[in-house]
Design a protein around this motif. Structure first.
Motif, PDB file in Angstrom:
ATOM      1  N   VAL A  11      -7.048   7.409  12.449  1.00  0.00           N
ATOM      2  CA  VAL A  11      -6.656   6.329  11.536  1.00  0.00           C
ATOM      3  C   VAL A  11      -6.971   7.010  10.181  1.00  0.00           C
ATOM      4  CG1 VAL A  11      -9.137   5.676  11.168  1.00  0.00           C
ATOM      5  CG2 VAL A  11      -7.150   3.720  10.927  1.00  0.00           C
ATOM      6  N   ASN A  12      -6.100   6.608   9.185  1.00  0.00           N
ATOM      7  CA  ASN A  12      -6.051   6.670   7.848  1.00  0.00           C
ATOM      8  C   ASN A  12      -5.943   8.176   7.369  1.00  0.00           C
ATOM      9  OD1 ASN A  12      -8.031   6.842   5.240  1.00  0.00           O
ATOM     10  ND2 ASN A  12      -6.514   5.140   5.246  1.00  0.00           N
ATOM     11  N   ASP A  41     -11.784   7.989   4.873  1.00  0.00           N
ATOM     12  CA  ASP A  41     -11.040   7.600   6.274  1.00  0.00           C
ATOM     13  C   ASP A  41     -12.278   7.931   7.290  1.00  0.00           C
ATOM     14  OD1 ASP A  41     -11.166  10.559   5.270  1.00  0.00           O
ATOM     15  OD2 ASP A  41      -9.902  11.180   6.950  1.00  0.00           O
ATOM     16  N   ASP A  57      -1.171   9.429   7.320  1.00  0.00           N
ATOM     17  CA  ASP A  57      -1.887   9.033   8.301  1.00  0.00           C
ATOM     18  C   ASP A  57      -1.781   9.919   9.509  1.00  0.00           C
ATOM     19  OD1 ASP A  57      -2.907   6.748   6.743  1.00  0.00           O
ATOM     20  OD2 ASP A  57      -1.542   5.396   7.699  1.00  0.00           O
ATOM     21  N   GLU A 102      -8.742  -1.288   0.983  1.00  0.00           N
ATOM     22  CA  GLU A 102      -7.810  -0.856   1.190  1.00  0.00           C
ATOM     23  C   GLU A 102      -6.601  -1.654   0.238  1.00  0.00           C
ATOM     24  OE1 GLU A 102      -6.670   1.240   4.650  1.00  0.00           O
ATOM     25  OE2 GLU A 102      -7.840  -0.181   5.719  1.00  0.00           O
ATOM     26  N   HIS A 111       0.732  -1.310   0.165  1.00  0.00           N
ATOM     27  CA  HIS A 111      -0.227  -0.137  -0.074  1.00  0.00           C
ATOM     28  C   HIS A 111       0.936   1.173   0.125  1.00  0.00           C
ATOM     29  CE1 HIS A 111       0.551  -1.389   4.246  1.00  0.00           C
ATOM     30  NE2 HIS A 111       0.439   0.150   4.577  1.00  0.00           N
ATOM     31  N   ASN A 153      -4.105   4.801  -0.901  1.00  0.00           N
ATOM     32  CA  ASN A 153      -4.335   3.451  -0.281  1.00  0.00           C
ATOM     33  C   ASN A 153      -6.038   2.969  -0.215  1.00  0.00           C
ATOM     34  OD1 ASN A 153      -3.204   4.871   1.619  1.00  0.00           O
ATOM     35  ND2 ASN A 153      -3.450   2.900   2.850  1.00  0.00           N
ATOM     36  N   ARG A 154      -6.416   3.784   0.651  1.00  0.00           N
ATOM     37  CA  ARG A 154      -7.948   3.377   1.095  1.00  0.00           C
ATOM     38  C   ARG A 154      -8.795   4.457   0.270  1.00  0.00           C
ATOM     39  NH1 ARG A 154     -11.202   4.407   6.540  1.00  0.00           N
ATOM     40  NH2 ARG A 154      -9.508   3.020   7.558  1.00  0.00           N
ATOM     41  N   HIS A 205     -10.107   1.852  14.542  1.00  0.00           N
ATOM     42  CA  HIS A 205     -10.667   1.642  13.366  1.00  0.00           C
ATOM     43  C   HIS A 205     -11.802   2.479  12.754  1.00  0.00           C
ATOM     44  CE1 HIS A 205      -8.994  -1.872  11.447  1.00  0.00           C
ATOM     45  NE2 HIS A 205      -8.989  -2.673  12.536  1.00  0.00           N
ATOM     46  N   GLN A 249      -6.176  10.839   3.846  1.00  0.00           N
ATOM     47  CA  GLN A 249      -6.728  10.630   2.392  1.00  0.00           C
ATOM     48  C   GLN A 249      -5.903  11.821   1.684  1.00  0.00           C
ATOM     49  OE1 GLN A 249      -8.976   8.582   0.450  1.00  0.00           O
ATOM     50  NE2 GLN A 249      -8.587   7.508   2.431  1.00  0.00           N
TER      51      GLN A 249
END
Lengths: 365, 365, 365, 365
Positions: free
Chosen positions: A306-307, A105, A154, A114, A66, A89-90, D297, A309
């Protein structure tokens, strides 16, 4: 086409030839892979430990990866041949309002994919096709450390969210309008801990890093160049409170035992925020009624982070560019090794376990 | 101590010796001046045209200079000897809530001072003493272009405020979560216009610069390196609408005739914002009832933009650092000349009038 | 089915029978009309003066009416029989991100429809079918003044947007955390001016209403009950500055001559915001370079304000409910007349011209 | 002067005469007490269980009471004789920036006082003098239920903070721009639980109240009038998830066992927020590593909620006024008893223990 594939939920990893028609592609921009980064999540998949990793629908393998930088092969859709790009990646569920505005996200349905992890093939392969919407330009001047833009995205999102949440406080800034009087504690000194440190320093906060040992030589360089403090937590956190006082922000970047939360919560200052980043893999956090009272009395927040963008990838590029100027030694130290995809034995080895002293390892294609 | 002094509201400027006890100081940190930047405001004072420029209370001269980098002479108050620092130029009224939280850019009383301009001695002198609260660290690696952090701070504040105002719109971001689909028009190609361009590009907007002539060679370099568009407005703005459509953000960075507003307002898109930066010196803007209807129908905003504070200086440092990596040619071109304070004739000359091709001129002490 | 129809761009209005199949419907909830409100926009359409009023596609007439309360005829889609509902009048383009998140007040394409005004049949008819998404519940206890929720929704959105924009200021609240120290000037004392006054008072601001004459008896009641100040502007605004100082918020709610802007701009305080609501129908606003300088120096904003959406209708319901308790005399005075649809002559008359002393006139079906 | 006094940390309460010179006063506005409200905190002090309750400096007793309505006795400082006022109970440290802007709810030093609880005499006495800054006007029309503005202010602040925190999410509103699709779970049906319910309903959320028994008759009235759902949690929360799904907001308003947190956390939806209000008095919350993973998450937040300030009191007044119109039966039911101060036996009794069916008890002077 050569690719690195896995078969979750089973352990194992292979470098093999895959049929181009059997792998996922996402658009019209043809991209040849230059670099892949390796992170802990890749190793969890390889070792069969990431339960949320799933195969793309109807397939029996998953292309791993990723973190990637590629080069655009043919002019297309606003991209010129030769431009460097990094894929986001997401990717969104296509249904909820957050995904519709480019922010999976905060996907509400959980129906996102993902790449290289969950429902979508990743980028550890010779080439792929992608949609401009998911491509971030990487300036040539950042070819050396640009692969960090993915993990840094992230962190960018995490700190942005923390700052958003702290707007609940009428005045969170200092008497000079900055954040220089605010103190952050980063628990964990892996790549995530280091990136959190660099970014909080960039935003002007005073930072402490903590781990259960003395800092390594590389960590020492980071600490000195960025004017960051260090705390050896081998004997608990009591002494840190004595020397540094309480913290406005605490980040658990260990991905270790949940019990850490119980230990660091008493270090959180009034109006403070404690961010959880990464996934605890064992244990349990306990908060007795007095700890809860204190959360209420003093306006405290616990938050899951998390995550990043696309907007966060773009911010990450700007910050990496600034660090090459501001923290040149640190910037150089962040990529600890580059391994050719030809060197299959070593590639497979580092996909299975972390190297001593590793911060970020790249595969070069 | 040598200093450059003026006597507003009278025209004139002198390089002379001043008694250290006769000039304003602001704290305990002893700073030796390394560089001063010269800007249009300095020249307006020198030419007796800035009516708001006033002498410090009870004095008969004013030390000029609001752009400065100095070196800390003695360790003090958290600063080490040898550190480079830049003073924040506007300082609070000490009374209103915005000044109490370090944000005299939004002073409510108007009782603020501006070093080298209004009520406070500036920094075109061998040395001064200052309060840590008003000092911004300049990394050694930015010694070459760091003087731009002062004007850039004003742009940082302006764009921050524009983004704050646009939060009135439920979704102002693009389908990928970024601002890449948003278009900005910067009218004026002086240092302010260029800094606006660089910063909007850094935030991902598509940018058009406009002036009533073809771009100079230096401007051409900026345009190419930053992927910015250019429009020659000598024949009006009609054709720009045809080629580029309407703009989400328009900045008047000309400080010229108020009538420009009338001409560019029709280029503003739905939900758009038109920022006025700098001070028109002649003319009148006219908006007939149909123009006002359009402002209402389409949620448009006009806003005055002024003065960056310490958090904006710190952001400016980060962005200058990133531009050295991302836009190296442009970064090099921004300082068009450095003149020694020993060369009094040339210093006085550039204080009186703008040089051909000038972007930013520095005095070195 | 009886309906009130118009044929823009032509002047004229008729009460006539229309074929149910020839008029627009929007969903499954069957609603019988109870009340319609009449506003200035209706009269502009009736008098052929609203150029933006257009027929629904492929039709040769338009059902008038964007203010309505109806009763649900049959249980459907979460609504019970007998519930009172009000339709949201502007509906989205279906394409842009703001419309996708329910906020066509910030439509980017301009492709929205407005019931009874532009591209969509309105609600001056015996019954219609609608989509729950566009229906706002009106509590039975508000049947008497509930029709005001539509115009009030526009004011709710306007003040919400003003407050959003003022978040650009680090501290806009007063020393006690409220807005009690902030002063608003409302120019115009029609229904819009009165609703702005009531809502700003509800949010705690000190308010001045202004018109070019002494207040009427009804206005006097509002002023007393809400502790609002009044200024007769027949001789200009100079004296207001002397007595009241400058204003943090100014609203032009006159819909009259654009020149008003020129006159009231000098009354705007530092960090102030001037909102334009409704549409000037003549004249021109002029701002010379000194006026523009002042906008820049003092962080001022001009903003166009238009259209409330469903969340604003719901807030309007809450505020109307509170005013019945807090301002009972004012609440009673707001509906100045209710005319039966049977009384066609009077209905047609009030659709053509404003009555003396009118605040809001209702048609009852 | 008659007053109700306590001597923390000792249990006990007395109605007695106090010397006017021995009790704290805060300003020039002379106020005669009309009503006091009694809440759980008062009882904890009376029963010697509130460890944070302290005597005013240098004194040996504390006047109890933080909920009060009084009448202004003499015109002063902008107040007219006869106006009803309510004092703000928490008052700032005078040092930190949040207190300087009127927001001691976010005091950073902890040096605030709380009338009748901590360091400051309260308002259960015949009269007191106060500063206009801390006085909230109570309209005559709210004399009956106005005493609720104090506890409601705490809820106003809590929900305001929750909405601020949720701005971290790009789009938290529903497809119609409202919050009607969002679901809140309120655990606890005491006065706090009911006020949370009423206010979330006012903001348009769908609400579930929960308690470990069937609803009382009064609760049933609230549920029906406000269209609120109810869940009997005597057998755990599993079935609630089955019937209602997950919740965007969960409020623990029980002030009971910390273990509740462990039980309700699994009910929190993606991007959800769990607010703790009031103080757990026993037990421990446990979150194993999988619970923490889920927080990360799915972008979840836990937040402590405490103390409303003057802006929240003013909002509370508006909302109480609206509820008299919207929820008249509920409004009438909220004050379950009014006891004269002359009836000392009953006053002392209800200060010691909660009555069956009690929502809010008032003392009338």
């Amino acid at each position: 086409m050569k690719a690195i594939i896995v078969k979750p939920p089973n352990a194992g990893v292979q470098i093999t030839d895959v049929n181009e028609k059997e792998v996922d592609n996402y658009g019209k921009v043809k991209i040849r892979t230059l670099y892949n980064g390796i992170c802990g999540t890749d190793r969890e998949i390889v070792n069969g430990k990431l339960t949320l990793s799933t195969l793309p629908k109807g397939k029996n393998f998953l292309v791993l990866g990723h973190e990637a930088i590629g080069v655009v092969e043919e002019p297309c859709c606003g991209f010129s041949q030769g431009e460097l790009v990094m894929p986001v990646n997401r990717r969104g569920c296509g249904v909820c309002r957050n995904c519709l505005v480019g922010r999976p996200d905060f996907c509400e349905t959980g129906g996102f994919g993902e790449a290289g992890i969950h429902n979508m093939d990743g980028f550890m392969r010779e080439e792929w096709y992608d949609d401009p919407k998911y491509l971030v330009r990487i300036p040539k001047a950042l070819e050396d450390i640009g692969i960090l833009a993915q993990p840094l995205a992230d962190i960018e999102k995490s700190i942005e969210e923390i700052f958003e949440v702290q707007k609940r406080i009428p005045v969170w800034t200092c008497e000079d309008g900055t954040l220089n009087c605010r103190k952050a504690l980063i628990v964990g000194t892996g790549p995530i801990g280091i990136l959190f440190t660099l970014l909080f320093r960039t935003y002007g906060l005073e930072v402490w890093m903590a781990n259960r040992r003395e800092p390594t030589e590389v960590e020492q360089t980071v600490l000195e160049e960025t004017h960051t403090n260090y705390f050896n937590s081998a004997n608990g956190y009591e002494k840190l409170k004595d020397s540094a006082g309480k913290f406005d922000v605490i980040i658990d970047a260990t991905g270790a035992d949940a019990g850490l939360l119980t230990n660091v919560l008493p270090l959180l200052a009034r109006n403070g925020i404690l961010g959880l980043f990464g996934f605890s893999v064992s244990g349990s956090a306990s908060m007795d009624f007095k700890a809860l009272q204190e959360i209420v009395h003093a306006n405290k927040v616990l938050i899951g982070l998390v995550n990043g963008q696309k907007p966060h990838f773009q911010q990450a590029v700007i910050h990496l560019a600034s660090w090459k100027t501001l923290y040149p030694k640190t910037a150089k130290n962040l990529i600890t090794r580059t391994i050719s995809i030809e060197n299959e034995r070593e590639v497979l080895k580092v996909l299975k376990e972390k190297e001593h002293g590793e911060i970020k390892i790249r595969i070069i294609w």
